[in-house]
Design a protein around this motif. Structure first.
Motif, PDB file in Angstrom:
ATOM      1  N   ALA A  70       4.115   7.806  -0.006  1.00 42.34           N
ATOM      2  CA  ALA A  70       5.393   7.177  -0.414  1.00 42.34           C
ATOM      3  C   ALA A  70       6.602   7.994   0.024  1.00 42.34           C
ATOM      4  O   ALA A  70       7.558   8.159  -0.726  1.00 42.34           O
ATOM      5  CB  ALA A  70       5.421   6.932  -1.916  1.00 42.34           C
ATOM      6  N   THR A  91       0.111  10.693   4.478  1.00 37.89           N
ATOM      7  CA  THR A  91      -1.233  10.145   4.690  1.00 37.89           C
ATOM      8  C   THR A  91      -1.398   9.644   6.121  1.00 37.89           C
ATOM      9  O   THR A  91      -0.427   9.253   6.792  1.00 37.89           O
ATOM     10  CB  THR A  91      -1.528   8.976   3.737  1.00 37.89           C
ATOM     11  OG1 THR A  91      -0.628   7.899   4.014  1.00 37.89           O
ATOM     12  CG2 THR A  91      -1.419   9.400   2.278  1.00 37.89           C
ATOM     13  N   LEU A 129       5.390  10.592  14.646  1.00 37.84           N
ATOM     14  CA  LEU A 129       5.909  11.478  15.691  1.00 37.84           C
ATOM     15  C   LEU A 129       5.426  12.899  15.408  1.00 37.84           C
ATOM     16  O   LEU A 129       5.473  13.349  14.260  1.00 37.84           O
ATOM     17  CB  LEU A 129       7.433  11.374  15.645  1.00 37.84           C
ATOM     18  CG  LEU A 129       8.310  12.533  16.007  1.00 37.84           C
ATOM     19  CD1 LEU A 129       8.355  12.646  17.515  1.00 37.84           C
ATOM     20  CD2 LEU A 129       9.694  12.304  15.455  1.00 37.84           C
ATOM     21  N   TYR A 159      13.996   4.088  13.855  1.00 37.85           N
ATOM     22  CA  TYR A 159      12.658   4.596  13.516  1.00 37.85           C
ATOM     23  C   TYR A 159      12.524   4.348  12.009  1.00 37.85           C
ATOM     24  O   TYR A 159      13.227   4.993  11.207  1.00 37.85           O
ATOM     25  CB  TYR A 159      12.530   6.081  13.860  1.00 37.85           C
ATOM     26  CG  TYR A 159      11.111   6.616  13.635  1.00 37.85           C
ATOM     27  CD1 TYR A 159      10.009   5.860  14.003  1.00 37.85           C
ATOM     28  CD2 TYR A 159      10.884   7.852  13.058  1.00 37.85           C
ATOM     29  CE1 TYR A 159       8.713   6.319  13.796  1.00 37.85           C
ATOM     30  CE2 TYR A 159       9.593   8.326  12.847  1.00 37.85           C
ATOM     31  CZ  TYR A 159       8.521   7.555  13.225  1.00 37.85           C
ATOM     32  OH  TYR A 159       7.240   8.009  13.012  1.00 37.85           O
ATOM     33  N   GLY A 196       5.779  16.989  11.154  1.00 37.73           N
ATOM     34  CA  GLY A 196       6.362  18.237  10.671  1.00 37.73           C
ATOM     35  C   GLY A 196       5.884  18.549   9.270  1.00 37.73           C
ATOM     36  O   GLY A 196       5.518  19.683   8.950  1.00 37.73           O
ATOM     37  N   THR A 233       0.858  -1.181   0.000  1.00 39.36           N
ATOM     38  CA  THR A 233       0.000   0.000   0.000  1.00 39.36           C
ATOM     39  C   THR A 233       0.890   1.225   0.000  1.00 39.36           C
ATOM     40  O   THR A 233       1.894   1.268   0.708  1.00 39.36           O
ATOM     41  CB  THR A 233      -0.892   0.004   1.246  1.00 39.36           C
ATOM     42  OG1 THR A 233      -1.518  -1.274   1.333  1.00 39.36           O
ATOM     43  CG2 THR A 233      -1.950   1.091   1.160  1.00 39.36           C
ATOM     44  N   GLY A 270       0.945   5.301   0.589  1.00 35.91           N
ATOM     45  CA  GLY A 270       0.289   6.529   1.004  1.00 35.91           C
ATOM     46  C   GLY A 270       0.892   7.646   0.169  1.00 35.91           C
ATOM     47  O   GLY A 270       0.693   7.721  -1.043  1.00 35.91           O
TER      48      GLY A 270
HETATM   49  C1  LIG Z   1       9.622  16.338   4.940  1.00 39.32           C
HETATM   50  C2  LIG Z   1       9.249  15.167   5.809  1.00 39.32           C
HETATM   51  C3  LIG Z   1       8.907  15.375   7.144  1.00 39.32           C
HETATM   52  C4  LIG Z   1       8.544  14.311   7.954  1.00 39.32           C
HETATM   53  N1  LIG Z   1       8.193  14.555   9.250  1.00 39.32           N
HETATM   54  C5  LIG Z   1       7.839  13.531  10.035  1.00 39.32           C
HETATM   55  C6  LIG Z   1       7.425  13.748  11.372  1.00 39.32           C
HETATM   56  O1  LIG Z   1       7.362  14.867  11.843  1.00 39.32           O
HETATM   57  N2  LIG Z   1       7.080  12.663  12.106  1.00 39.32           N
HETATM   58  C7  LIG Z   1       7.115  11.399  11.594  1.00 39.32           C
HETATM   59  O2  LIG Z   1       6.768  10.457  12.289  1.00 39.32           O
HETATM   60  N3  LIG Z   1       7.503  11.175  10.337  1.00 39.32           N
HETATM   61  C8  LIG Z   1       7.862  12.196   9.559  1.00 39.32           C
HETATM   62  N4  LIG Z   1       8.238  11.942   8.283  1.00 39.32           N
HETATM   63  C9  LIG Z   1       8.321  10.557   7.836  1.00 39.32           C
HETATM   64  C10 LIG Z   1       6.949   9.991   7.496  1.00 39.32           C
HETATM   65  O3  LIG Z   1       6.179   9.702   8.634  1.00 39.32           O
HETATM   66  C11 LIG Z   1       7.105   8.701   6.763  1.00 39.32           C
HETATM   67  O4  LIG Z   1       7.836   8.967   5.617  1.00 39.32           O
HETATM   68  C12 LIG Z   1       5.764   8.067   6.419  1.00 39.32           C
HETATM   69  O5  LIG Z   1       6.066   6.899   5.710  1.00 39.32           O
HETATM   70  C13 LIG Z   1       5.000   9.006   5.590  1.00 39.32           C
HETATM   71  O6  LIG Z   1       3.672   8.661   5.335  1.00 39.32           O
HETATM   72  P1  LIG Z   1       3.306   8.285   3.853  1.00 39.32           P
HETATM   73  O7  LIG Z   1       1.890   8.584   3.665  1.00 39.32           O
HETATM   74  O8  LIG Z   1       4.263   8.831   2.886  1.00 39.32           O
HETATM   75  O9  LIG Z   1       3.514   6.707   3.971  1.00 39.32           O
HETATM   76  P2  LIG Z   1       4.165   5.708   2.935  1.00 39.32           P
HETATM   77  O10 LIG Z   1       5.611   5.990   2.830  1.00 39.32           O
HETATM   78  O11 LIG Z   1       3.370   5.662   1.699  1.00 39.32           O
HETATM   79  O12 LIG Z   1       3.967   4.344   3.748  1.00 39.32           O
HETATM   80  C14 LIG Z   1       4.743   4.036   4.867  1.00 39.32           C
HETATM   81  C15 LIG Z   1       4.710   2.523   5.114  1.00 39.32           C
HETATM   82  O13 LIG Z   1       3.402   2.148   5.529  1.00 39.32           O
HETATM   83  C16 LIG Z   1       2.770   1.327   4.561  1.00 39.32           C
HETATM   84  N5  LIG Z   1       1.425   1.879   4.387  1.00 39.32           N
HETATM   85  C17 LIG Z   1       1.055   3.033   3.788  1.00 39.32           C
HETATM   86  N6  LIG Z   1      -0.269   3.212   3.902  1.00 39.32           N
HETATM   87  C18 LIG Z   1      -0.743   2.142   4.590  1.00 39.32           C
HETATM   88  C19 LIG Z   1      -2.035   1.742   5.028  1.00 39.32           C
HETATM   89  N7  LIG Z   1      -3.105   2.469   4.750  1.00 39.32           N
HETATM   90  N8  LIG Z   1      -2.138   0.593   5.710  1.00 39.32           N
HETATM   91  C20 LIG Z   1      -1.064  -0.161   5.998  1.00 39.32           C
HETATM   92  N9  LIG Z   1       0.180   0.148   5.583  1.00 39.32           N
HETATM   93  C21 LIG Z   1       0.334   1.296   4.908  1.00 39.32           C
HETATM   94  C22 LIG Z   1       3.606   1.440   3.295  1.00 39.32           C
HETATM   95  O14 LIG Z   1       3.552   0.266   2.528  1.00 39.32           O
HETATM   96  C23 LIG Z   1       4.983   1.695   3.864  1.00 39.32           C
HETATM   97  O15 LIG Z   1       5.584   0.497   4.242  1.00 39.32           O
HETATM   98  C24 LIG Z   1       8.575  12.988   7.439  1.00 39.32           C
HETATM   99  C25 LIG Z   1       8.911  12.772   6.104  1.00 39.32           C
HETATM  100  C26 LIG Z   1       9.227  13.846   5.285  1.00 39.32           C
HETATM  101  C27 LIG Z   1       9.567  13.579   3.852  1.00 39.32           C
END
Ligand SMILES: Cc1cc2nc3c(=O)[nH]c(=O)nc-3n(C[C@H](O)[C@H](O)[C@H](O)COP(=O)(O)OP(=O)(O)OC[C@H]3O[C@@H](n4cnc5c(N)ncnc54)[C@H](O)[C@@H]3O)c2cc1C
Length: 505
Positions: free
Chosen positions: A97, A161, A171, A459, A156, A93, A95
């Motif tokens: 990415a 998603t 976090l 993490y 942040g 899945t 979100g």
């Molecule tokens: C600029 C920036 C700032 C950030 N700040 C923070 C912060 O303040 N705190 C923090 O904790 N993180 C932070 N992050 C990191 C962020 O939490 C992770 O990158 C997280 O993966 C982002 O969510 P996403 O929607 O991109 O998930 P994705 O990268 O798409 O997914 C993350 C993981 O979960 C799985 N997944 C996705 N959706 C689902 C679902 N619905 N059900 C089950 N599994 C799923 C995916 O397969 C993958 O393994 C930051 C990242 C960036 C680029």
């Protein structure tokens, strides 16, 4: 080609060839092909759709899926997971990415979850949302509600998603890290599609083993399709004290003062490479409503002498620090979207999405943080961070983090636990090929020492090349329960192969 009804009302069928293990779009009534189930959404097998989701924000790992699902409902996800489980097709899945080492990629089916992004209900103290919604959209809608509301922990960057951050932990990078726990600590209920394609509701009371294995569970035991999330009253403004340091000990002295101070709601810090001044920067924020008295307001003050627009008493909030702060006072939403503006700017100017991001992200106990930061800072060069990267520190009260996942380091007597990020970003998308290898090797080296000498725990948003044995050690005493949930809810081990956690069974 999709299996969605076209405008003429006929259905173009997509089918799986179990012998060649490929998808076919012209089945010519060949019954040896397994037709994909009927869907409300789209199943795409064309090159463009598959290649568009073959990497993540890290641009380090590439896996081209054989099919892409854009679901319109949890039933679509359930039907396709059942189909994939029958044929042994891996499912991931996606979100936003924004992980950096292929955690959400798959050579099998890739579910683009952003297409499920509705707010089903909001207020007075919860919201029920689809997992593909961006935090940004939930935050803005909750703040526009009367009375104003907010999630208690907000990352942040908010173009992430709900399903993605709940799968890693979430976090509160700009709101909530200090005393609210993680985003997973503020979930009341989930709707999940398990690896058998069953739609389940789970909560601390209902199927708690599934609930606990999915929150912070890296998509291993289920796909989150909906979440019921806490909301709390939102303050109108954010007042941030920004402090610069050249000395690690003074920086920690002030951080230790500020994190214990009731007037301060949030603290984070930045570390700069060797040779930069300041070398450390602290950001301490207090949220407030101009119309209500500040928390350190003296109740004996006659009402006529109190100015209702007065922000918190700066002298109290910053008393006893080793250096003078610069004060930055903004509206709440301006504050919450400050990193979004930064990232959006880089998206326009430096091809942010295509830059390589070999990130290093670890948890450390408050007991070792000062020593660890001193050691790591001595090694940080400008190349380790890059012109568009950042190194961050987030302190938080350990007792507010209540879920079994993600795993945390041993407390070692400290009530505080920290995340430290070295968010390395290449200067150009075409970074010299050695750059990524060099930084991945650095991450291995840094992590081995941090784990062995300081008890650090990963993490898992970054770029650490973990083997199945590393994952087992990572989960420690939670491994057995996690593995039991995997066997129960994803017995065919089709879900989320990216991190390689259950690769050897
Ligand atoms: C600029 C920036 C700032 C950030 N700040 C923070 C912060 O303040 N705190 C923090 O904790 N993180 C932070 N992050 C990191 C962020 O939490 C992770 O990158 C997280 O993966 C982002 O969510 P996403 O929607 O991109 O998930 P994705 O990268 O798409 O997914 C993350 C993981 O979960 C799985 N997944 C996705 N959706 C689902 C679902 N619905 N059900 C089950 N599994 C799923 C995916 O397969 C993958 O393994 C930051 C990242 C960036 C680029």
């Amino acid at each position: 080609m999709t299996n969605r009804p076209d405008s003429a009302g006929s259905t173009a069928t997509v089918a799986f060839d179990p012998t060649e293990r490929t998808w076919v779009t012209d089945t010519a009534n060949d019954t040896s092909f397994a037709a994909a189930p009927p869907l409300d959404g789209e199943l795409l097998v064309d090159e463009a759709a598959r290649h568009a989701v073959a990497t993540d924000l890290g641009n380090i790992t590439t896996r081209v899926p054989c099919a892409v699902l854009r679901p319109r409902s949890a039933q679509d996800i359930a039907a396709m997971v059942r189909f994939c489980a029958t044929h042994g097709i891996p499912v991931s899945t996606r979100g936003a990415a924004h992980t950096t080492l292929g955690q959400g990629l798959s050579a099998g089916l890739l579910i683009e979850n952003r297409s499920l992004n509705r707010i089903h209900s909001l207020g007075p103290d919860t919201a029920e949302v689809d997992a593909g919604i961006l935090w940004q959209d939930l935050v803005d809608t909750a703040f526009a509600h009367s009375p104003r509301l907010t999630p208690p922990a907000i990352t942040g960057y908010t173009s992430l998603t709900v399903g993605g951050t709940l799968s890693v932990g979430g976090l509160g990078g700009l709101v909530g890290a200090l005393r609210t726990g993680l985003q997973v600590d503020h979930v009341r209920e989930l709707e999940v599609v398990t690896g058998t394609g069953t739609i389940e509701r789970c909560s601390p009371e209902r199927k708690p083993d599934l609930f606990e294995a999915v929150l912070g569970g890296l998509g291993q035991c289920g796909i989150i399709t909906k979440a019921v999330i806490d909301l709390v009253p939102a303050k109108e403004r954010a007042r941030t004290y920004v402090l610069g340091y050249t000395d690690n000990a003074a920086f920690f002295q002030d951080m230790n003062t500020l994190i214990e101070r009731p007037e301060i709601d949030h603290v984070y810090a930045e570390l700069y490479p060797q040779g930069t001044e300041p070398s450390h920067k602290l950001y301490a924020t207090t949220f407030y409503d101009p119309a209500t008295p500040p928390r350190n307001y003296d109740p004996t003050t006659p009402p006529g002498e109190y100015d209702p627009t007065t922000p918190p008493e700066d002298t109290v909030a910053t008393a006893g620090l080793t250096t003078e702060p610069v004060v930055d006072d903004t509206g709440y939403l301006d504050y919450v979207h400050s990193i979004d503006r930064l990232v959006d700017g880089m998206r326009e100017t430096v091809e942010w999405d295509r830059l390589r991001k070999p990130w290093y992200d670890v948890w450390l106990s408050g007991a070792v943080m000062q020593d660890y930061v001193a050691e790591v800072h001595d090694t940080l060069t400008p190349r380790d961070i890059g012109p568009y990267g950042i190194s961050l520190i987030y302190p938080q009260r350990r007792d507010r983090i209540t879920r079994p996942l993600p795993p945390l380091p041993e407390a070692n007597g400290s009530p505080w636990v920290y995340v430290l990020d070295i968010n390395t970003v290449s200067e150009t998308p075409e970074a010299d090929p050695a750059f990524v290898d060099e930084m991945l090797d650095r991450n291995d080296r840094l992590f081995a020492r941090a784990r062995d000498e300081y008890g650090a725990v990963l993490y898992p948003i970054g770029s650490l090349r973990f083997t199945p044995a590393d994952w087992r050690a990572h989960y420690g005493d939670r491994w057995e329960a996690f593995q039991a949930a995997k066997n129960r809810y994803d017995p065919g081990a089709v879900l989320t192969p990216g991190p390689g956690i259950f690769q050897d069974g």
